[in-house]
Design an enzyme around this catalytic site. Structure first.
Site, mmCIF file in Angstrom:
data_model
loop_
_atom_site.group_PDB
_atom_site.id
_atom_site.type_symbol
_atom_site.label_atom_id
_atom_site.label_comp_id
_atom_site.label_asym_id
_atom_site.label_seq_id
_atom_site.Cartn_x
_atom_site.Cartn_y
_atom_site.Cartn_z
ATOM 1 N N SER A 1 3.046 34.944 30.055
ATOM 2 C CA SER A 1 3.145 33.649 29.004
ATOM 3 C C SER A 1 1.829 33.823 28.035
ATOM 4 O O SER A 1 1.244 35.005 27.944
ATOM 5 C CB SER A 1 3.690 32.355 29.587
ATOM 6 O OG SER A 1 3.748 31.474 28.464
ATOM 7 N N GLY B 1 2.685 48.118 24.917
ATOM 8 C CA GLY B 1 1.794 47.127 23.926
ATOM 9 C C GLY B 1 0.540 46.892 24.629
ATOM 10 O O GLY B 1 0.425 47.531 25.853
ATOM 11 N N LYS C 1 -0.748 29.035 24.549
ATOM 12 C CA LYS C 1 -0.230 28.594 23.533
ATOM 13 C C LYS C 1 0.858 27.668 23.949
ATOM 14 O O LYS C 1 1.262 26.885 23.348
ATOM 15 C CB LYS C 1 0.134 29.482 22.405
ATOM 16 C CG LYS C 1 -0.905 29.965 21.806
ATOM 17 C CD LYS C 1 -0.880 31.099 20.786
ATOM 18 C CE LYS C 1 -2.121 31.618 19.903
ATOM 19 N NZ LYS C 1 -3.119 32.349 20.965
ATOM 20 N N LYS D 1 4.454 38.108 19.662
ATOM 21 C CA LYS D 1 3.122 37.572 20.123
ATOM 22 C C LYS D 1 2.399 37.197 18.877
ATOM 23 O O LYS D 1 1.030 36.430 18.928
ATOM 24 C CB LYS D 1 2.078 38.562 21.045
ATOM 25 C CG LYS D 1 2.930 38.707 22.419
ATOM 26 C CD LYS D 1 1.907 39.706 23.031
ATOM 27 C CE LYS D 1 2.669 39.836 24.577
ATOM 28 N NZ LYS D 1 3.666 41.014 24.587
ATOM 29 N N GLU E 1 9.168 53.631 20.189
ATOM 30 C CA GLU E 1 9.230 54.897 20.810
ATOM 31 C C GLU E 1 7.805 55.580 20.660
ATOM 32 O O GLU E 1 7.530 56.163 21.761
ATOM 33 C CB GLU E 1 9.998 55.856 19.707
ATOM 34 C CG GLU E 1 10.074 57.350 20.266
ATOM 35 C CD GLU E 1 10.635 58.091 19.122
ATOM 36 O OE1 GLU E 1 11.155 59.420 19.614
ATOM 37 O OE2 GLU E 1 10.685 57.799 17.985
#
Length: 172
Positions: A135, A20, A138, A96, A45
């Site tokens: 984290s 990510g 938010k 997210k 993947e």
């Protein structure tokens, strides 16, 4: 920089959500501190393949291990921990995107909270030294599912400190 270098040098570091946006940046930054091995874990993947190839090219001197795993699947994570034996876990895997989570709150809670709980349990069981949760701001005063799920994960980890030797921390 020196403290980070001492903390990561020669350590076996597992990065969840490695493919990510946050996880891949962690992989790139950690690699420069000469870890003993990098464990890349991701559910996608394609993203895992991309970060693995990038890591092998950038850090050819570091052993890279890839794990195509969903953090909600305890048996798969257990095999990962048994195989890789991480000393440090950088946990960036999470849902997210606020609008999607608002439409799919069950999945957001299941992934963000249950996945983190499974990882934290295994970190304690396998003698991980440090577990770092990525984290979000938010989580300060949650007004949506994403913020609330991340705040709960922070609290879940706080309760585990002082048990089994693993140090649990969260960064926002």
């Amino acid at each position: 920089t020196e403290l980070v270098s001492r903390s990561y040098r020669d350590k076996r570091i597992l990065i969840t959500g490695a493919g990510g946006s946050i996880g891949s940046e962690l992989v790139r930054q950690v690699g420069y501190y000469h870890p003993g091995a990098l464990g890349l874990l991701d559910f996608s993947e394609f993203n895992l393949f991309q970060i693995e190839m990038d890591s092998r090219q950038r850090f050819e001197y570091i052993p890279v291990h890839s794990y195509l795993v969903d953090i909600k699947i305890q048996d798969a994570l257990r095999r990962t921990f048994a195989d890789f034996r991480p000393q440090i876990v950088l946990h960036a895997a999470a849902y997210k995107h606020v609008p999607l989570q608002e439409l799919n709150p069950r999945e957001a809670v299941f992934n963000n909270i249950k996945g983190t709980r499974i990882l934290a349990d295994l970190a304690g069981e396998y003698g991980v030294e440090r577990f770092v949760l990525v984290s979000t701001d938010k989580a300060v005063r949650p007004t949506n599912v994403m913020g609330a799920s991340k705040r709960i994960t922070e609290m879940l980890l706080e309760c585990r400190n002082g048990k089994r030797g693993c140090r649990f921390v969260a960064v926002r």
